[in-house]
Design a protein around this motif. Structure first.
Motif, PDB file in Angstrom:
ATOM      1  N   LYS A 221      15.204  -1.020  -2.633  1.00 13.52           N
ATOM      2  CA  LYS A 221      16.241  -0.969  -3.658  1.00 13.52           C
ATOM      3  C   LYS A 221      17.628  -1.061  -3.064  1.00 13.52           C
ATOM      4  CE  LYS A 221      17.745   1.768  -7.632  1.00 13.52           C
ATOM      5  NZ  LYS A 221      17.528   2.998  -8.428  1.00 13.52           N
ATOM      6  N   HIS A 222      17.841  -0.415  -1.942  1.00 12.41           N
ATOM      7  CA  HIS A 222      19.165  -0.383  -1.317  1.00 12.41           C
ATOM      8  C   HIS A 222      19.148  -0.964   0.091  1.00 12.41           C
ATOM      9  CE1 HIS A 222      20.630   2.066  -4.641  1.00 12.41           C
ATOM     10  NE2 HIS A 222      19.589   2.873  -4.471  1.00 12.41           N
ATOM     11  N   GLY A 223      18.159  -1.801   0.410  1.00 10.70           N
ATOM     12  CA  GLY A 223      18.097  -2.417   1.722  1.00 10.70           C
ATOM     13  C   GLY A 223      17.513  -1.533   2.799  1.00 10.70           C
ATOM     14  N   GLU A 224      16.804  -0.471   2.413  1.00  5.80           N
ATOM     15  CA  GLU A 224      16.230   0.416   3.427  1.00  5.80           C
ATOM     16  C   GLU A 224      15.044  -0.205   4.129  1.00  5.80           C
ATOM     17  OE1 GLU A 224      14.337   1.339  -0.550  1.00  5.80           O
ATOM     18  OE2 GLU A 224      16.351   0.946   0.241  1.00  5.80           O
ATOM     19  N   GLY A 225      14.317  -1.109   3.456  1.00  5.49           N
ATOM     20  CA  GLY A 225      13.214  -1.837   4.056  1.00  5.49           C
ATOM     21  C   GLY A 225      11.935  -1.029   4.143  1.00  5.49           C
ATOM     22  N   PHE A 226      10.823  -1.675   3.808  1.00  2.00           N
ATOM     23  CA  PHE A 226       9.506  -1.062   3.949  1.00  2.00           C
ATOM     24  C   PHE A 226       8.471  -2.170   3.991  1.00  2.00           C
ATOM     25  CE2 PHE A 226      10.090  -1.630  -0.553  1.00  2.00           C
ATOM     26  CZ  PHE A 226       8.844  -1.998  -1.035  1.00  2.00           C
ATOM     27  N   ALA A 227       7.303  -1.858   4.556  1.00  5.51           N
ATOM     28  CA  ALA A 227       6.217  -2.830   4.693  1.00  5.51           C
ATOM     29  C   ALA A 227       5.259  -2.676   3.527  1.00  5.51           C
ATOM     30  CB  ALA A 227       5.486  -2.629   6.007  1.00  5.51           C
ATOM     31  N   ASP A 228       5.003  -3.767   2.837  1.00  9.19           N
ATOM     32  CA  ASP A 228       4.061  -3.785   1.724  1.00  9.19           C
ATOM     33  C   ASP A 228       2.670  -4.102   2.272  1.00  9.19           C
ATOM     34  OD1 ASP A 228       2.740  -3.927  -0.645  1.00  9.19           O
ATOM     35  OD2 ASP A 228       3.833  -5.645  -1.451  1.00  9.19           O
ATOM     36  N   LEU A 229       1.792  -3.093   2.307  1.00  4.93           N
ATOM     37  CA  LEU A 229       0.457  -3.239   2.885  1.00  4.93           C
ATOM     38  C   LEU A 229      -0.617  -3.453   1.827  1.00  4.93           C
ATOM     39  CD1 LEU A 229       0.654  -0.348   5.515  1.00  4.93           C
ATOM     40  CD2 LEU A 229       1.251  -2.747   5.807  1.00  4.93           C
ATOM     41  N   SER A 230      -0.233  -3.795   0.613  1.00  6.38           N
ATOM     42  CA  SER A 230      -1.215  -3.909  -0.467  1.00  6.38           C
ATOM     43  C   SER A 230      -2.201  -5.052  -0.218  1.00  6.38           C
ATOM     44  CB  SER A 230      -0.492  -4.122  -1.799  1.00  6.38           C
ATOM     45  OG  SER A 230       0.341  -5.279  -1.741  1.00  6.38           O
ATOM     46  N   LYS A 231      -1.714  -6.185   0.282  1.00  7.18           N
ATOM     47  CA  LYS A 231      -2.607  -7.315   0.524  1.00  7.18           C
ATOM     48  C   LYS A 231      -3.586  -7.014   1.651  1.00  7.18           C
ATOM     49  CE  LYS A 231       0.475 -10.960  -1.166  1.00  7.18           C
ATOM     50  NZ  LYS A 231       1.145 -12.240  -0.828  1.00  7.18           N
ATOM     51  N   ILE A 232      -3.089  -6.369   2.704  1.00  8.49           N
ATOM     52  CA  ILE A 232      -3.980  -6.024   3.815  1.00  8.49           C
ATOM     53  C   ILE A 232      -5.029  -5.020   3.379  1.00  8.49           C
ATOM     54  CG2 ILE A 232      -4.055  -4.965   6.104  1.00  8.49           C
ATOM     55  CD1 ILE A 232      -1.366  -6.105   6.680  1.00  8.49           C
ATOM     56  N   GLN A 233      -4.666  -4.056   2.566  1.00  7.91           N
ATOM     57  CA  GLN A 233      -5.631  -3.070   2.083  1.00  7.91           C
ATOM     58  C   GLN A 233      -6.678  -3.715   1.186  1.00  7.91           C
ATOM     59  OE1 GLN A 233      -3.247  -0.056   0.256  1.00  7.91           O
ATOM     60  NE2 GLN A 233      -2.564   0.827   2.224  1.00  7.91           N
ATOM     61  N   ARG A 234      -6.262  -4.669   0.368  1.00  9.09           N
ATOM     62  CA  ARG A 234      -7.243  -5.368  -0.484  1.00  9.09           C
ATOM     63  C   ARG A 234      -8.238  -6.163   0.363  1.00  9.09           C
ATOM     64  NH1 ARG A 234      -2.753  -6.335  -4.051  1.00  9.09           N
ATOM     65  NH2 ARG A 234      -2.470  -8.414  -3.165  1.00  9.09           N
ATOM     66  N   LYS A 235      -7.734  -6.777   1.454  1.00  8.92           N
ATOM     67  CA  LYS A 235      -8.655  -7.509   2.333  1.00  8.92           C
ATOM     68  C   LYS A 235      -9.639  -6.573   2.997  1.00  8.92           C
ATOM     69  CE  LYS A 235      -5.491 -11.326   3.422  1.00  8.92           C
ATOM     70  NZ  LYS A 235      -4.752 -12.025   4.512  1.00  8.92           N
ATOM     71  N   LEU A 236      -9.162  -5.389   3.421  1.00 15.38           N
ATOM     72  CA  LEU A 236     -10.068  -4.422   4.056  1.00 15.38           C
ATOM     73  C   LEU A 236     -11.091  -3.897   3.074  1.00 15.38           C
ATOM     74  CD1 LEU A 236      -7.519  -2.411   6.218  1.00 15.38           C
ATOM     75  CD2 LEU A 236      -9.113  -4.148   6.977  1.00 15.38           C
ATOM     76  N   ASN A 237     -10.711  -3.725   1.818  1.00 17.21           N
ATOM     77  CA  ASN A 237     -11.656  -3.240   0.823  1.00 17.21           C
ATOM     78  C   ASN A 237     -12.728  -4.286   0.510  1.00 17.21           C
ATOM     79  OD1 ASN A 237     -10.286  -0.808   0.582  1.00 17.21           O
ATOM     80  ND2 ASN A 237      -8.940  -1.573  -1.039  1.00 17.21           N
TER      81      ASN A 237
END
Length: 239
Positions: A221-237
């Motif tokens: 929201k304010h440029g703090e930055g974070f890694a979106d791991l949703s795609k990787i978690q879906r692949k692992l599932n």
């Protein structure tokens, strides 16, 4: 009854098998204890091992002198483009001039200023070419420091030349204005094409590899930055 008691008293005591510990040497107050290293997780190791991250981290390791040179060369290129329109001859729209007006527009005013403009342009282009060769492996630095500023400065030079042609020369192209438009358009096309190629092909390819291994980086929201791991978690599932 006294004999057993005497025998038991004369029996030697069993030897102790415990070794005496050497006395610890007092630790000097000036010697600092070594700091234990923190173990890195698998995700952190993957994140630090991508080529895209290595390029981003290398931006802080490039000597500041090269950043200053990049700003100087792109600026002096713009200075040359801005000086060119000042060498164009003003065309007075007067019917009494007749054919002299067309001949006058091809005369370069302030020849010394025209030479200075060409020297500034040559220095800027040569310096940008050298920096391109020097840091050719860091695509992000080249786009941010060389190609994008060169494209924008060349575009400003084209607009400045066209405004001078339409204003002072009555939309009549002279020899000086033609050469200026050709040079500025060529550099603008080269820098613009390289910017598009590096951003849309080379950097995007590295970014996709990084996202596949680590996860897509979001600005937040304010440029703090974070890694979106949703795609990787879906692949692992799925696996």
């Amino acid at each position: 009854m006294a004999a057993p008691a005497a025998a038991s008293a004369s029996k030697p005591a069993p030897e102790s098998h415990e070794e005496e510990k050497p006395a610890e040497k007092p630790r000097s107050s000036n010697t600092a204890a070594p700091r234990p290293s923190l173990p890195a997780t698998d995700s952190e190791m993957r994140q630090m091992d991508t080529k895209y991250v290595n390029m981003l981290l290398a931006l802080d390791s490039i000597p500041p002198l090269y950043n200053i040179l990049a700003s100087f060369f792109t600026w002096i290129l713009l200075a040359g483009f801005v000086l060119f329109p000042g060498t164009f001859t003003n065309l007075q729209t007067n019917n009494q001039l007749g054919g002299l007006g067309v001949a006058a527009v091809n005369v370069i005013k302030h020849v010394s200023l025209f030479v200075i403009a060409w020297v500034c342009t040559a220095i800027g282009a040569a310096g940008m070419g050298y920096l391109w060769y020097r840091w050719q492996a860091n695509y992000i630095w080249l786009v941010n420091k060389i190609f994008m500023p060169g494209f924008l400065n060349s575009l400003a030079g084209i607009l400045s030349t066209l405004s001078s042609v339409l204003g002072s020369q009555g939309a009549t192209l002279s020899i000086g204005s033609k050469s200026t438009i050709i040079v500025t358009s060529s550099i603008c096309g080269i820098c613009g094409g390289l910017t598009a190629f590096y951003m849309l092909v080379l950097i995007r390819r590295l970014k996709k590899q990084h996202d596949a291994e680590v996860g897509k980086q979001r600005a937040g929201k304010h440029g703090e930055g974070f890694a979106d791991l949703s795609k990787i978690q879906r692949k692992l599932n799925v696996v």
